[in-house]
Scaffold this motif. Structure first.
Motif, short mmCIF file in Angstrom:
data_model
loop_
_atom_site.label_atom_id
_atom_site.label_comp_id
_atom_site.label_asym_id
_atom_site.label_seq_id
_atom_site.Cartn_x
_atom_site.Cartn_y
_atom_site.Cartn_z
N VAL A 72 52.45 34.05 34.37
CA VAL A 72 53.10 34.81 35.43
C VAL A 72 52.83 36.30 35.27
CG1 VAL A 72 55.32 35.43 36.46
CG2 VAL A 72 54.89 33.08 35.73
N ASN A 73 52.95 36.82 34.06
CA ASN A 73 52.72 38.25 33.83
C ASN A 73 51.27 38.64 34.04
OD1 ASN A 73 55.42 38.80 33.21
ND2 ASN A 73 55.16 38.30 31.04
N ALA A 74 50.34 37.72 33.74
CA ALA A 74 48.92 37.99 33.98
C ALA A 74 48.67 38.15 35.48
CB ALA A 74 48.07 36.86 33.41
N VAL A 75 49.32 37.33 36.29
CA VAL A 75 49.18 37.44 37.75
C VAL A 75 49.73 38.79 38.23
CG1 VAL A 75 49.94 36.51 39.97
CG2 VAL A 75 49.26 34.96 38.14
N ILE A 76 50.84 39.23 37.67
CA ILE A 76 51.42 40.52 38.06
C ILE A 76 50.47 41.67 37.75
CG2 ILE A 76 53.29 42.16 37.58
CD1 ILE A 76 55.11 39.75 37.09
N VAL A 77 49.95 41.70 36.53
CA VAL A 77 49.01 42.76 36.13
C VAL A 77 47.77 42.74 37.02
CG1 VAL A 77 47.52 43.60 34.28
CG2 VAL A 77 49.84 42.81 33.75
N SER A 78 47.24 41.55 37.26
CA SER A 78 46.04 41.43 38.08
C SER A 78 46.28 41.88 39.51
CB SER A 78 45.54 39.99 38.07
OG SER A 78 44.28 39.89 38.69
N SER A 79 47.46 41.56 40.04
CA SER A 79 47.80 41.97 41.40
C SER A 79 47.92 43.48 41.51
CB SER A 79 49.12 41.30 41.84
OG SER A 79 48.97 39.90 41.88
N LEU A 80 48.41 44.13 40.46
CA LEU A 80 48.47 45.60 40.46
C LEU A 80 47.07 46.21 40.45
CD1 LEU A 80 51.41 46.14 37.92
CD2 LEU A 80 51.45 46.61 40.38
N VAL A 81 46.19 45.64 39.66
CA VAL A 81 44.80 46.12 39.62
C VAL A 81 44.13 45.93 40.98
CG1 VAL A 81 42.51 45.76 38.58
CG2 VAL A 81 44.57 45.70 37.15
N ALA A 82 44.50 44.86 41.68
CA ALA A 82 43.89 44.57 42.98
C ALA A 82 44.24 45.60 44.05
CB ALA A 82 44.30 43.18 43.46
N PHE A 83 45.26 46.44 43.82
CA PHE A 83 45.54 47.52 44.75
C PHE A 83 44.40 48.54 44.77
CE2 PHE A 83 49.93 46.01 44.55
CZ PHE A 83 50.30 46.14 45.89
N ILE A 84 43.56 48.52 43.75
CA ILE A 84 42.34 49.33 43.72
C ILE A 84 41.16 48.53 44.24
CG2 ILE A 84 40.73 50.60 42.24
CD1 ILE A 84 43.09 51.10 40.33
N THR A 85 41.04 47.28 43.77
CA THR A 85 39.90 46.43 44.13
C THR A 85 39.78 46.20 45.63
OG1 THR A 85 40.13 45.27 42.01
CG2 THR A 85 38.79 44.20 43.71
N VAL A 86 40.90 45.88 46.28
CA VAL A 86 40.87 45.49 47.69
C VAL A 86 40.42 46.62 48.61
CG1 VAL A 86 42.33 44.79 49.63
CG2 VAL A 86 42.46 43.56 47.46
N PRO A 87 41.07 47.80 48.60
CA PRO A 87 40.59 48.87 49.48
C PRO A 87 39.20 49.37 49.10
CG PRO A 87 42.36 49.67 48.06
CD PRO A 87 42.30 48.19 47.89
N LEU A 88 38.87 49.32 47.80
CA LEU A 88 37.52 49.73 47.38
C LEU A 88 36.47 48.81 47.99
CD1 LEU A 88 35.59 51.42 45.64
CD2 LEU A 88 36.02 49.81 43.76
N SER A 89 36.72 47.50 47.96
CA SER A 89 35.79 46.54 48.54
C SER A 89 35.66 46.74 50.06
CB SER A 89 36.25 45.11 48.24
OG SER A 89 35.34 44.16 48.74
N GLY A 90 36.80 47.00 50.73
CA GLY A 90 36.76 47.26 52.17
C GLY A 90 35.99 48.52 52.50
N TRP A 91 36.20 49.58 51.71
CA TRP A 91 35.50 50.85 51.93
C TRP A 91 34.00 50.68 51.69
CZ3 TRP A 91 32.91 54.03 48.31
CH2 TRP A 91 32.50 55.28 48.81
N LEU A 92 33.63 49.96 50.64
CA LEU A 92 32.21 49.71 50.37
C LEU A 92 31.58 48.89 51.48
CD1 LEU A 92 32.38 48.93 46.53
CD2 LEU A 92 31.37 50.96 47.61
N GLY A 93 32.36 47.96 52.07
CA GLY A 93 31.85 47.18 53.20
C GLY A 93 31.57 48.05 54.41
N ASP A 94 32.39 49.08 54.63
CA ASP A 94 32.13 50.03 55.71
C ASP A 94 30.90 50.89 55.42
OD1 ASP A 94 34.17 49.36 57.47
OD2 ASP A 94 35.63 50.71 56.55
N ARG A 95 30.76 51.29 54.18
CA ARG A 95 29.70 52.22 53.80
C ARG A 95 28.33 51.54 53.68
NH1 ARG A 95 29.20 57.33 51.90
NH2 ARG A 95 27.55 57.77 50.37
N TYR A 96 28.30 50.37 53.07
CA TYR A 96 27.02 49.72 52.78
C TYR A 96 26.80 48.42 53.56
CZ TYR A 96 27.03 52.99 48.88
OH TYR A 96 27.07 54.14 48.12
N GLY A 97 27.78 47.99 54.32
CA GLY A 97 27.62 46.78 55.12
C GLY A 97 28.24 45.56 54.46
#
Length: 463
Positions: free
Chosen positions: A305-330
């Motif tokens: 359960v705690n591993a999921v929490i930590v990973s979900s917090l990290v994903a607050f960076i991963t998700v918008p970064l992936s979306g921004w890269l999709g806009d920039r590079y396709g």
């Protein structure tokens, strides 16, 4: 001569919506998706941690886990039916009405799970009622995240679709985080006996608060500007196929006539494979691995359960970064990059998890979850709507998502539980399954055209 199907937006219909409208649409999509994933994560964690004891107490421990995961998968059986019903309605009458209905049905079903009697109280009636509520939950959820993705893609300016539509994936992340945090709090505040006796009901019943807020936000949400600008929409309602062909013939609308004479086989196949990559990995990582850590590795219940929490917090960076890269590079290039990275890290991260060392389990889970699940989720929410033409975008997006989900996310944890927990005890089957799902996304990314910046009012598919 017809226009190329990859045409880029010129007259942007999103200019007809204010920043306030866009913000409300973004909050609506984020809340609905957060509720959906909170509902499903609440159940998946409960299935991994306590439902085997509560609803399947006549089974031996290994088979009880399989039964609990199978009940989890039942929700995915109902999702394609709900997706077809609600998404077709959304393509005909608009997105907002449908999104109001789906969140209401989904939220009420989840809340009622918290009031269910257990196996020790009513016997076989307990798992039967659980299955019925999972079916109702799946029926509503089938069109929820697809509708949220379509709505945001059709609301957002063409050059910022990636970063804005990634809010849908952040909704999945927020829901996962909240559900995991609630379960972590329960495990911390109550003894195992108290959790099994009654405390497990708290997060299910408490989810009604988020549902009511999401319903309030959606009540006055304006319709998608792309839906209103469609060639076949008159007075807020889509024309029939025959009426659309007649109007296009009368006005000389070549792109509509081309769209009406084409089948979405290629676009749908690409969407299906992309979805297999994300959905399959998600089911294994976010559902089965929690059970694997607890039941097979015999680690403390709180670690997963705690591993999921930590990973979900990290994903607050991963998700918008992936979306921004999709806009920039396709979308195409970034899908290929993420798929290759995911293939590389599967074996080392699973070795770390299998080590049973708490730090390695945490690091392995966080890396695997973010690079093989959340990076795809961010791109998926706008790539799938961009693959399809305006007339059937919601329907095809929802069906591609849910057909893949029933096979991958629904069946994946069940197969893994049977293959690993009940049969071999090895983690090799998990590596094989993650590799196959990720290869699906890689193949699709090589096959697909670039869809970033497409004119979403175009009734033709991208390929």
């Amino acid at each position: 001569m017809s226009e190329p199907r990859s045409s880029v937006a010129t007259g942007d219909p999103t200019e007809n919506r204010s920043v306030r409208d866009l913000v409300r649409a973004a909050i609506s999509g984020w809340l609905g998706t957060a509720l959906e994933f909170m509902d499903y994560q609440l159940y998946s964690l409960a299935a991994a941690l306590v439902f085997a004891d509560l609803f399947f107490s006549n089974e031996d421990p290994a088979m009880a886990v399989v039964a609990a995961m199978a009940t989890y998968g039942v929700g995915y059986v109902a999702r394609p039916v709900g997706a077809f019903f609600f998404a077709r309605l959304g393509d005909k009458t608009g997105r907002t009405k449908v999104l109001f209905y789906t969140i209401l049905l989904m939220g009420l079903s989840t809340t009622l799970i918290g009031f269910l009697p257990t196996y020790s109280q009513v016997g076989l009636l307990a798992p039967i009622l659980l299955v019925l509520l999972r079916i109702a939950q799946g029926f509503g959820a089938g069109a929820e995240i697809s509708g949220a993705g379509v709505m945001l893609a059709e609301y957002a300016p063409a050059k910022r679709r990636g970063i804005i539509a990634s809010l849908v994936a952040l909704g999945t992340n927020c829901g996962t985080l909240l559900a995991s945090a609630l379960w972590a709090g329960l495990l911390l505040a109550f003894s195992e006996d108290e959790v099994i006796a009654w405390a497990w009901r708290i997060p299910f019943i408490g989810s009604v608060v988020i549902m009511l807020f999401a319903v309030w936000v959606r009540f006055n949400l304006k319709e998608s500007p792309v839906f209103e600008e469609r060639d076949d929409v008159v007075d807020g309602k889509a024309l029939t196929k025959q009426e659309t062909i007649a109007l296009a013939t009368e006005t000389g609308n070549l792109r509509t006539l081309e769209a009406m004479n084409r089948k979405p086989i290629k676009a749908f196949s690409i969407a299906l494979l992309l979805r297999f990559g994300q959905a399959g990995n998600s089911g294994l990582v976010q559902t089965y691995l929690i059970s694997y850590i607890t039941v097979v590795l015999l680690l403390d219940r709180s670690i997963g359960v705690n591993a999921v929490i930590v990973s979900s917090l990290v994903a607050f960076i991963t998700v918008p970064l992936s979306g921004w890269l999709g806009d920039r590079y396709g979308r195409k290039r970034m899908y290929m990059v993420w798929a290759i990275i995911a293939l590389i890290i599967i074996v080392p991260t699973m070795l770390m998890i299998h080590s049973k060392d708490t730090v390695q389990v945490f690091v392995g889970y966080v890396v695997l979850h973010n690079l093989a699940v959340m990076s795809f989720a961010s791109l998926e929410n706008l790539t799938l709507p961009e693959l399809f033409g305006a007339r059937n975008r919601y329907t095809y997006t929802a069906m591609a998502r849910e057909i893949a989900a029933i096979v991958a996310t629904g069946a994946g944890p069940v197969i893994a539980a049977a293959w690993v927990s009940a049969a071999t005890g090895s983690f090799i089957p998990i590596i094989i399954m993650l590799g196959v799902f990720t290869l699906c996304a890689l193949v699709a990314s090589i096959w697909m055209p670039e869809v970033a910046g497409r004119d979403l009012t175009d009734p033709r598919d991208a390929i």
